[in-house]
Every structure is written in structure tokens, then in C-alpha cells.
Design an enzyme around this catalytic site. Structure first.
Site, PDB file in Angstrom:
ATOM      1  N   ASP A  63       0.818  -1.215   0.000  1.00  0.00           N
ATOM      2  CA  ASP A  63       0.000   0.000   0.000  1.00  0.00           C
ATOM      3  C   ASP A  63       0.850   1.262   0.000  1.00  0.00           C
ATOM      4  OD1 ASP A  63       0.910  -0.394   2.606  1.00  0.00           O
ATOM      5  OD2 ASP A  63      -1.064  -0.938   3.382  1.00  0.00           O
ATOM      6  N   ASP A 132      -7.649  -2.676  14.094  1.00  0.00           N
ATOM      7  CA  ASP A 132      -9.026  -2.933  13.648  1.00  0.00           C
ATOM      8  C   ASP A 132      -9.110  -4.169  12.745  1.00  0.00           C
ATOM      9  OD1 ASP A 132      -7.835  -2.039  11.317  1.00  0.00           O
ATOM     10  OD2 ASP A 132      -9.184  -0.336  11.012  1.00  0.00           O
TER      11      ASP A 132
END
Ligand code: PGA
Length: 256
Positions: A63, A132
């Protein structure tokens, strides 16, 4: 999934480093998927110290932030050159990182997928995990079939990454990330997690249901996924004793 629990981040990293080193020795033209963040730093240091031959290795990073100049100290381009590439003999043209400044981001994402295919697919993908449950920057509710694309970071991830930027407001809101479908096509996945702030996400990913709410849980469907943990990140696993027993009692022929 194979769950490998070691006492410390250093010990868990050395298991991961052996896995990567073995691949590079067995397949000198291996295609490696790489991750950024605090977690893989020890791994990159260990790999540098091993003085492996990277001349024919190709890498694809997971990313990159959208809109940060490549030479910004917190861009993942800067991170990778600073923490790995400048210390090893990989040719610059073998390094692939999404271009967060492309004028045509969807086109750049499609081209990234094509480059992975042209390279023969990823042999081994290194992963961290967000608090998360994200892998790459595939935040909760990401499609489990997603491909490389734009994502919007959750407030939690921006809070987590504020430590690199000084303030949460300075963390870019958008990123390019390989998709979960892209990650699942890697022939091996190797996820690392250290520290008690990862314990809940790891317990959900390893022992919870497969759900977009914890994207890492999709690794339960991967035929060759290993998870290297320190004791703190493993603290909420209900079957930790079993995973330890399995690893400690591997027959020699199964060991690294
Ligand atoms: P960290 O990030 O290694 O900095 O904890 C992990 C991730 O967000 O994937």
C-alpha cells in the site's frame, strides 16, 4: 493457519526471517509482497543482517498513501528505501510500490495488478495487522474479493498512525492498497503481530468468524498462512497452548 507463538517480538521475527530466507535461497527469483509499519522493522533488520542475494528478487508493497510526495519521510516509498532497499542488492527496477501521486489512480491500480500477474504472482506476502483487523489498508467492511484500489482510512487507523506524522490531522485520509483478493492469491501469507494492542484483532482473526469486520480473518481460507506472534499479541487466543504444543512438537521433516 499455522499459529507460531514466541516469547518476544525478536524471537517471532527470527522465525519469520528464516521463512523468508529459505524462500530466497530456494527460489532466487522469488516475488515477495512487503509491508510497512512498525511490525516488519525487526524482520527487515534481520534480513539485512543475513546478507541474502536480492539481485533477482521482485517485490510488491501492499500500500501507499495518496497525495504524499514520494520523498516525504512518511511515504511508504521512503519507508521501504530507508529500512530495507538501500541496505540490500535489489535492483531499483525490481521494486514495486503503488504510486500515490498517479494522475489516474484506478488505471495505476489496474496496472499494479497486471504487474503482479506478469511477475508470476506473489510467492510470499508479509503482512502486519491493524488494531481494527486490517491487512494492507483493507479496512473493516472491505470486500473479501477486493483488488488493488483506493480506500479511505478509518479514524482508528489514522489515530494509530498519527505517531508517525505528529498529529492525526496530518495522516492522509486515502490510500492505495492491494485488495484482499490480491493478498489471498499470494502462494504463502506470513502475518506478524506484536504487543497487547494487537491481541484482540489477532484473537478475532484466528479464532473468530470469517468476516469483513476483521479482514485478516479471511486468512482462515488461505491454504498456506502462518501467523508469527509474540506472547502479548497471543494473549487473547483461547487455544494458545495447543498452538504452542503443535509448534514445539513438529516432526523434524516439518520444521524450518
Ligand atoms: P504497525 O501497523 O505494524 O505499525 O502496527 C500494522 C498495520 O497497520 O498493518
Amino acid at each position: 493457519m499455522e499459529i507460531i507463538i514466541q516469547a518476544t517480538p525478536e524471537a517471532a521475527t527470527s522465525v519469520a526471517a528464516r521463512i523468508v530466507a529459505r524462500l530466497l535461497r530456494e527460489k532466487p527469483n522469488a516475488v515477495l509482497g512487503l509491508a510497512t509499519g512498525s511490525t516488519p522493522l525487526l524482520l527487515y533488520r534481520a534480513l539485512i543482517d543475513m546478507k541474502l542475494d536480492w539481485r533477482r528478487v521482485t517485490t510488491f508493497n501492499l500500500d501507499e498513501y495518496i497525495g504524499l510526495p514520494q520523498d516525504h519521510p512518511q511515504s511508504y516509498h521512503s519507508f521501504m528505501w530507508e529500512n530495507l532497499f538501500r541496505h540490500i542488492n535489489i535492483p531499483k527496477e525490481n521494486v514495486n510500490i503503488p504510486d500515490g501521486n498517479a494522475s489516474d489512480i484506478p488505471g495505476c491500480c489496474a496496472a499494479y495488478e497486471q504487474r503482479i500477474r506478469d511477475a508470476g504472482g506473489i510467492d510470499l506476502q508479509i503482512l502486519g495487522i491493524g488494531t481494527d483487523g486490517h491487512i494492507g489498508f483493507n479496512e473493516p467492511t472491505s470486500s473479501l474479493a477486493s483488488r488493488t484500489r483506493i480506500k479511505t482510512l478509518t479514524p482508528q487507523t489514522r489515530k494509530d498512525n498519527a505517531r508517525f506524522f505528529g498529529s492525526e490531522a496530518d495522516v492522509p485520509g486515502h490510500v492505495i492498497t492491494m485488495g484482499i483478493g490480491t493478498i489471498m492469491e499470494a502462494r504463502q501469507n506470513l502475518m506478524l503481530a506484536f504487543g497487547n494492542n494487537k491481541a484482540r484483532a489477532i484473537a478475532e482473526a484466528v479464532e473468530g468468524p470469517i468476516t469483513t469486520i476483521n479482514p485478516a480473518s479471511i486468512l482462515q481460507m488461505h491454504p498456506d498462512a502462518k501467523v508469527c506472534l509474540d506472547a502479548e499479541a497471543a494473549a487473547q487466543l483461547k487455544r494458545a497452548e495447543y498452538y504452542r504444543w503443535v509448534y514445539d512438537n513438529k516432526p523434524d521433516w516439518q520444521h524450518l
